[in-house]
Design an enzyme around this catalytic site. Structure first.
Site, PDB file in Angstrom:
ATOM      1  N   SER A 192      -3.919   8.252   7.456  1.00 33.50           N
ATOM      2  CA  SER A 192      -4.271   6.939   6.899  1.00 33.50           C
ATOM      3  C   SER A 192      -5.697   6.549   7.279  1.00 33.50           C
ATOM      4  O   SER A 192      -6.419   5.917   6.496  1.00 33.50           O
ATOM      5  CB  SER A 192      -3.286   5.880   7.381  1.00 33.50           C
ATOM      6  OG  SER A 192      -3.293   5.771   8.803  1.00 33.50           O
ATOM      7  N   GLY A 242       4.310   0.503   2.095  1.00 39.40           N
ATOM      8  CA  GLY A 242       5.010  -0.628   1.501  1.00 39.40           C
ATOM      9  C   GLY A 242       5.278  -0.438   0.022  1.00 39.40           C
ATOM     10  O   GLY A 242       6.346  -0.813  -0.485  1.00 39.40           O
ATOM     11  N   ASN A 274       1.340   1.052  11.686  1.00 42.63           N
ATOM     12  CA  ASN A 274       0.895   2.030  12.663  1.00 42.63           C
ATOM     13  C   ASN A 274       0.510   1.364  13.977  1.00 42.63           C
ATOM     14  O   ASN A 274       0.187   0.176  14.028  1.00 42.63           O
ATOM     15  CB  ASN A 274      -0.308   2.810  12.123  1.00 42.63           C
ATOM     16  CG  ASN A 274       0.084   3.856  11.096  1.00 42.63           C
ATOM     17  OD1 ASN A 274       1.174   4.422  11.156  1.00 42.63           O
ATOM     18  ND2 ASN A 274      -0.808   4.120  10.155  1.00 42.63           N
ATOM     19  N   GLY A 309       0.811  -1.200   0.000  1.00 45.33           N
ATOM     20  CA  GLY A 309       0.000   0.000   0.000  1.00 45.33           C
ATOM     21  C   GLY A 309       0.846   1.252   0.000  1.00 45.33           C
ATOM     22  O   GLY A 309       1.926   1.295  -0.592  1.00 45.33           O
ATOM     23  N   ALA A 310       0.389   2.279   0.707  1.00 47.62           N
ATOM     24  CA  ALA A 310       1.052   3.577   0.650  1.00 47.62           C
ATOM     25  C   ALA A 310       2.503   3.510   1.117  1.00 47.62           C
ATOM     26  O   ALA A 310       3.414   3.989   0.431  1.00 47.62           O
ATOM     27  CB  ALA A 310       0.268   4.589   1.483  1.00 47.62           C
ATOM     28  N   LYS A 344       5.761   8.593  17.486  1.00 45.19           N
ATOM     29  CA  LYS A 344       4.840   8.295  16.377  1.00 45.19           C
ATOM     30  C   LYS A 344       3.417   8.133  16.908  1.00 45.19           C
ATOM     31  O   LYS A 344       2.453   8.583  16.293  1.00 45.19           O
ATOM     32  CB  LYS A 344       5.299   7.017  15.660  1.00 45.19           C
ATOM     33  CG  LYS A 344       4.472   6.646  14.417  1.00 45.19           C
ATOM     34  CD  LYS A 344       4.708   7.612  13.278  1.00 45.19           C
ATOM     35  CE  LYS A 344       3.903   7.234  12.020  1.00 45.19           C
ATOM     36  NZ  LYS A 344       4.489   6.098  11.285  1.00 45.19           N
TER      37      LYS A 344
END
Length: 327
Positions: free
Chosen positions: A274, A12, A102, A9-10, A204
């Site tokens: 996300s 990876g 995440n 996805g975004a 994070k």
């Protein structure tokens, strides 16, 4: 070094594209229209400075790839437990698994001396599938700071700075972390090895726990949230509760609340979180591994998290009303 990015996805997909461009022996595991687009047209990466197409190995069958030196797990966090059976063919005796996802890492309490050592975070790994099926001894922490988005099948847009922080759960400076750094750094991603990876995890989490659910509730990108004084106050309260939980568990976040807010103000004003991206695409949101886990660890450490608990209740209902809660 053979590496598979499991989940293209975004995040990876961005990593797979830049590794492939540098000639690394990289494979991407994906599915659906995104997979078919990469097979037929390649993987297109759009950045602020350039656009390019690469042709990494892509598949929906991990067994076709065999054992890897490293696996970068970059699924949505709630998808990861269900992917464990498919991961098995990739795991050789010395395969390392970097968890670029995440939320609170499933391995968080591995090699953490004290009263909570080896505690398993239920919000992240409800049945212990990750802990048992991958094994915490394989895990490397991997925190990504890349503003990216899958804009259409086979196409990823990325902007802003690109930074990874990696580290061992036991705090050692290991050869496997150095090999991973040597693999990724030539792509232009700033890769830092941290001996106290948990301090960076909480940095994070400050952003993820606050910005993600509030964006899903308000439909606002980063800049709109921090430009609204009342919403900024909510975000700061949530970040403060995250810091309190981290400290109670023995970690000191490596950045202040002011610096996290300023980072959004300077570098991610237009970026959609996300969770907001998933909501707009009518996909399941990473509620439990991010904000649910923060609430769980607050209970574990006996730290009150009233703002987190309130927003968690609201975003759960928002997801439920849209049919976007995993069953």
């Amino acid at each position: 070094m053979k590496v598979t990015v499991f989940g293209a996805g975004a995040i990876g997909g961005h990593l797979g594209a830049v590794l492939s461009r540098r000639g690394a022996e990289v494979s991407l595991v994906a599915r659906g229209e995104h997979l078919e687009a990469m097979r037929s047209q390649g993987l297109r990466l759009i950045t602020e400075n350039e656009t390019f197409v690469t042709h990494p190995t892509v598949t929906d069958d991990p067994a076709s790839l065999g054992a890897q030196d490293a696996v970068v797990l970059s699924l949505k966090s709630h998808q990861a437990p269900g992917a464990v059976p498919a991961l098995q063919p990739l795991l050789g005796p010395d395969t390392v698994v970097a968890n670029a996802m995440n939320g609170v890492p499933w391995w968080y309490f591995h090699a953490l001396p004290g009263r909570w050592e080896n505690y398993r975070v239920r919000s992240v790994d409800p049945t212990g599938a990750l802990w048992e099926g991958i094994g915490p001894q394989r895990a490397i922490g991997c925190i990504t700071y890349v503003a990216s988005e899958v804009v259409e099948p086979g196409v990823i847009r990325a902007g802003g700075g690109m930074r990874y922080v990696i580290g061992e759960p036991d705090g050692s400076l290991s050869q496997r972390c150095e090999r991973l750094r040597e693999l990724i750094a030539p792509t232009g991603i700033d890769v830092q090895i941290q001996t106290d990876i948990r301090s960076d995890i909480w940095v994070k989490l400050m952003g993820n726990v606050a910005l993600n659910p509030v964006s899903a509730l308000t439909l606002a990108p980063g800049g709109s949230m921090i430009d609204d004084p009342a919403t900024e106050t909510v975000l700061r309260r949530m970040m403060g509760e995250v810091v309190a939980v981290g400290r109670a568990l023995g970690a000191e976040p490596a950045a202040s609340i002011d610096s996290r807010i300023e980072g959004v103000r300077q570098g991610a004003r237009a970026h959609k979180t996300s969770m907001l991206q998933d909501l707009e695409r009518e996909r399941f949101m990473e509620i439990e591994p991010i904000i649910g886990a923060a609430a769980e660890l607050g209970d574990l450490a006996n730290v009150d998290t009233p703002t987190i608990d309130t927003v968690l209740a609201l975003v759960r209902l928002r997801a439920r009303m849209g049919g976007l809660l995993p069953t």
